[in-house]
Design a protein around this motif. Structure first.
Motif, mmCIF file in Angstrom:
data_model
loop_
_atom_site.group_PDB
_atom_site.id
_atom_site.type_symbol
_atom_site.label_atom_id
_atom_site.label_comp_id
_atom_site.label_asym_id
_atom_site.label_seq_id
_atom_site.Cartn_x
_atom_site.Cartn_y
_atom_site.Cartn_z
ATOM 1 N N MET A 50 0.823 -1.214 0.000
ATOM 2 C CA MET A 50 0.000 0.000 0.000
ATOM 3 C C MET A 50 0.859 1.266 0.000
ATOM 4 O O MET A 50 0.467 2.312 -0.491
ATOM 5 N N GLY A 51 2.087 1.145 0.581
ATOM 6 C CA GLY A 51 2.970 2.298 0.599
ATOM 7 C C GLY A 51 3.365 2.734 -0.796
ATOM 8 O O GLY A 51 3.449 3.925 -1.084
ATOM 9 N N VAL A 52 3.619 1.769 -1.681
ATOM 10 C CA VAL A 52 3.991 2.082 -3.055
ATOM 11 C C VAL A 52 2.845 2.781 -3.778
ATOM 12 O O VAL A 52 3.033 3.785 -4.473
ATOM 13 N N ILE A 53 1.629 2.254 -3.624
ATOM 14 C CA ILE A 53 0.461 2.842 -4.279
ATOM 15 C C ILE A 53 0.198 4.248 -3.747
ATOM 16 O O ILE A 53 -0.146 5.161 -4.507
ATOM 17 N N ALA A 54 0.383 4.431 -2.423
ATOM 18 C CA ALA A 54 0.169 5.756 -1.831
ATOM 19 C C ALA A 54 1.166 6.766 -2.388
ATOM 20 O O ALA A 54 0.808 7.919 -2.667
ATOM 21 N N ARG A 55 2.411 6.346 -2.563
ATOM 22 C CA ARG A 55 3.414 7.258 -3.130
ATOM 23 C C ARG A 55 3.091 7.599 -4.583
ATOM 24 O O ARG A 55 3.259 8.742 -5.022
ATOM 25 N N ARG A 56 2.637 6.593 -5.332
ATOM 26 C CA ARG A 56 2.250 6.855 -6.722
ATOM 27 C C ARG A 56 1.081 7.829 -6.781
ATOM 28 O O ARG A 56 1.036 8.730 -7.622
ATOM 29 N N LEU A 57 0.104 7.644 -5.870
ATOM 30 C CA LEU A 57 -1.058 8.531 -5.834
ATOM 31 C C LEU A 57 -0.638 9.955 -5.514
ATOM 32 O O LEU A 57 -1.107 10.910 -6.156
ATOM 33 N N ALA A 58 0.251 10.103 -4.539
ATOM 34 C CA ALA A 58 0.713 11.442 -4.169
ATOM 35 C C ALA A 58 1.426 12.112 -5.341
ATOM 36 O O ALA A 58 1.229 13.307 -5.622
ATOM 37 N N GLY A 59 2.253 11.349 -6.056
ATOM 38 C CA GLY A 59 2.944 11.908 -7.215
ATOM 39 C C GLY A 59 1.990 12.316 -8.318
ATOM 40 O O GLY A 59 2.134 13.384 -8.917
ATOM 41 N N HIS A 60 0.987 11.471 -8.581
ATOM 42 C CA HIS A 60 -0.004 11.792 -9.619
ATOM 43 C C HIS A 60 -0.808 13.031 -9.240
ATOM 44 O O HIS A 60 -1.096 13.883 -10.088
ATOM 45 N N LEU A 61 -1.207 13.124 -7.984
ATOM 46 C CA LEU A 61 -1.997 14.281 -7.544
ATOM 47 C C LEU A 61 -1.197 15.568 -7.659
ATOM 48 O O LEU A 61 -1.737 16.610 -8.053
ATOM 49 N N ALA A 62 0.091 15.500 -7.320
ATOM 50 C CA ALA A 62 0.940 16.692 -7.426
ATOM 51 C C ALA A 62 1.067 17.135 -8.881
ATOM 52 O O ALA A 62 0.921 18.323 -9.200
ATOM 53 N N ARG A 63 1.324 16.180 -9.763
ATOM 54 C CA ARG A 63 1.430 16.526 -11.185
ATOM 55 C C ARG A 63 0.092 16.986 -11.746
ATOM 56 O O ARG A 63 0.039 17.898 -12.580
ATOM 57 N N GLY A 64 -1.001 16.355 -11.293
ATOM 58 C CA GLY A 64 -2.324 16.761 -11.752
ATOM 59 C C GLY A 64 -2.654 18.182 -11.337
ATOM 60 O O GLY A 64 -3.244 18.949 -12.116
ATOM 61 N N LEU A 65 -2.273 18.554 -10.114
ATOM 62 C CA LEU A 65 -2.524 19.917 -9.639
ATOM 63 C C LEU A 65 -1.775 20.934 -10.483
ATOM 64 O O LEU A 65 -2.316 21.989 -10.836
ATOM 65 N N VAL A 66 -0.530 20.610 -10.831
ATOM 66 C CA VAL A 66 0.261 21.511 -11.677
ATOM 67 C C VAL A 66 -0.413 21.674 -13.038
ATOM 68 O O VAL A 66 -0.522 22.793 -13.570
ATOM 69 N N MET A 67 -0.894 20.575 -13.616
ATOM 70 C CA MET A 67 -1.551 20.644 -14.918
ATOM 71 C C MET A 67 -2.829 21.467 -14.856
ATOM 72 O O MET A 67 -3.137 22.241 -15.777
ATOM 73 N N ILE A 68 -3.583 21.320 -13.771
ATOM 74 C CA ILE A 68 -4.814 22.103 -13.615
ATOM 75 C C ILE A 68 -4.492 23.589 -13.539
ATOM 76 O O ILE A 68 -5.172 24.427 -14.155
ATOM 77 N N LEU A 69 -3.462 23.935 -12.790
ATOM 78 C CA LEU A 69 -3.066 25.343 -12.680
ATOM 79 C C LEU A 69 -2.603 25.887 -14.025
ATOM 80 O O LEU A 69 -2.877 27.045 -14.359
ATOM 81 N N VAL A 70 -1.918 25.062 -14.802
ATOM 82 C CA VAL A 70 -1.465 25.493 -16.131
ATOM 83 C C VAL A 70 -2.665 25.768 -17.037
ATOM 84 O O VAL A 70 -2.711 26.800 -17.729
#
Length: 336
Positions: A1-21
């Protein structure tokens, strides 16, 4: 679950940047339109007898940012409102908040897109398996040709064809609007039945437009799996063909789940032509109307919502694939 949680956090961070762009691009597009619609609205209100300060405040409410000051201050004001879900008010919908208008339209897009995509996915993968297994026979040829033909036909052509056949030549289905206005909205048989009738043609268009892609992708994936060593070993052991069939389908379908999640996100933005053909009040039709009416706040909100849907679809696709395919999880754990 730790691996999936890290992947989710990375995706959310990149998604937020894309939304702001995307929000940034939408803001500057509105400001770069010839004639400056924001300043024009202020001047129009002043000409109608409104005090300049009141005109600026009314325009701020309308567009979601202060229409005076430097461009940078206007941008920061707009972005601060974005974090509180203040996208301004719609000009073409009697001053309703953009978020409310988008929410009303989204429900008319999500359900037909979801129903049509899932229907085409289920039928397409089943037919794709048979097309691969029977690829040397007539059935395989017919299935492959049907997939190729439908995959090459644009969505709007399928929509027009279905409308011409089932609403004009053989008028058994309605082809205009989401529901008959004679029925009172609510949880009653007449209203629900009318909803279903009006949704048949849009859902069928989504399903037929996507079916060709699914059957061709599944056929290719199954042909690849048929050459794997574990299939040959199962046949040599004399395993039942029904069990081998399940093994083939289970392994071949894994890559398609990623495409499924992505297609759901992309179809929210690709519903423009279908909703225009059937006059379905979803996000696609709303986007066209906002452009026609020069409703810039609503236009920017629609672009932003479609972007968020595509980003979320990408996140779901990646995480879902990690969950259903143990090989991906084991590879991540070893590398970490």
């Amino acid at each position: 679950m730790g691996v999936i949680a890290r992947r989710l956090a990375g995706h959310l961070a990149r998604g937020l940047v894309m939304i702001l762009v995307v929000a940034t691009i939408s803001f500057f597009i509105v400001r770069s339109i010839p004639g400056d619609p924001v300043a024009a609205n202020v001047q129009k209100l002043i000409q109608q007898g409104m005090d300049p300060q009141a005109a600026e405040q009314a325009t701020r409410v309308l567009y979601g940012f202060q229409p005076t000051g430097s461009l940078w201050h206007q941008y920061t004001d707009y972005m601060s409102g974005l974090f509180t879900f203040n996208l301004g008010q719609s000009v073409s919908h009697a001053g309703q908040p953009v978020t409310q208008v988008l929410g009303e339209a989204a429900k008319w897009t999500v359900l037909p897109v979801l129903a049509g995509t899932l229907l085409s996915f289920l039928v397409g993968i089943i037919m794709g398996v048979y097309a691969a297994i029977k690829r040397s026979g007539k059935l395989g040829d017919v299935l492959a040709i049907s997939g190729s033909l439908l995959h090459g036909v644009p969505q709007y052509v399928l929509g027009l064809l279905l409308s011409a056949i089932f609403a004009t030549l053989i008028p058994i289905l309605p082809a205009d609007g989401p529901v008959d206005i004679l029925f009172e909205p609510g949880f009653n048989a007449g209203y629900l039945g009318s909803l279903v009738q009006h949704a048949v043609l849009p859902v069928a268009t989504y399903a037929l437009a996507a079916y060709g892609g699914w059957i061709l992708a599944m056929k290719s994936s199954v042909v690849t799996v048929l050459g794997d060593d574990f299939i040959l070993a199962a046949e040599l052991r004399g395993m039942k063909r029904s069990i081998i069939f399940r093994y083939i389908a289970r392994n071949a379908i894994l890559p398609l789940f990623t495409i499924l999640a992505l297609s759901l996100g992309l179809l929210l933005g690709g519903a423009v032509f279908i909703e225009r053909i059937f006059n379905y009040p979803g996000l696609g039709l709303l986007l066209i109307d906002s452009i026609t009416m020069r409703d810039y706040a609503l236009m920017g909100g629609a672009f932003l919502l479609i972007t968020v849907a595509i980003i979320l679809a990408n996140i779901v696709a990646d995480l879902f694939y990690s969950v259903i395919d143990p090989r991906v999880r084991s590879g991540e754990e070893i590398s970490s």
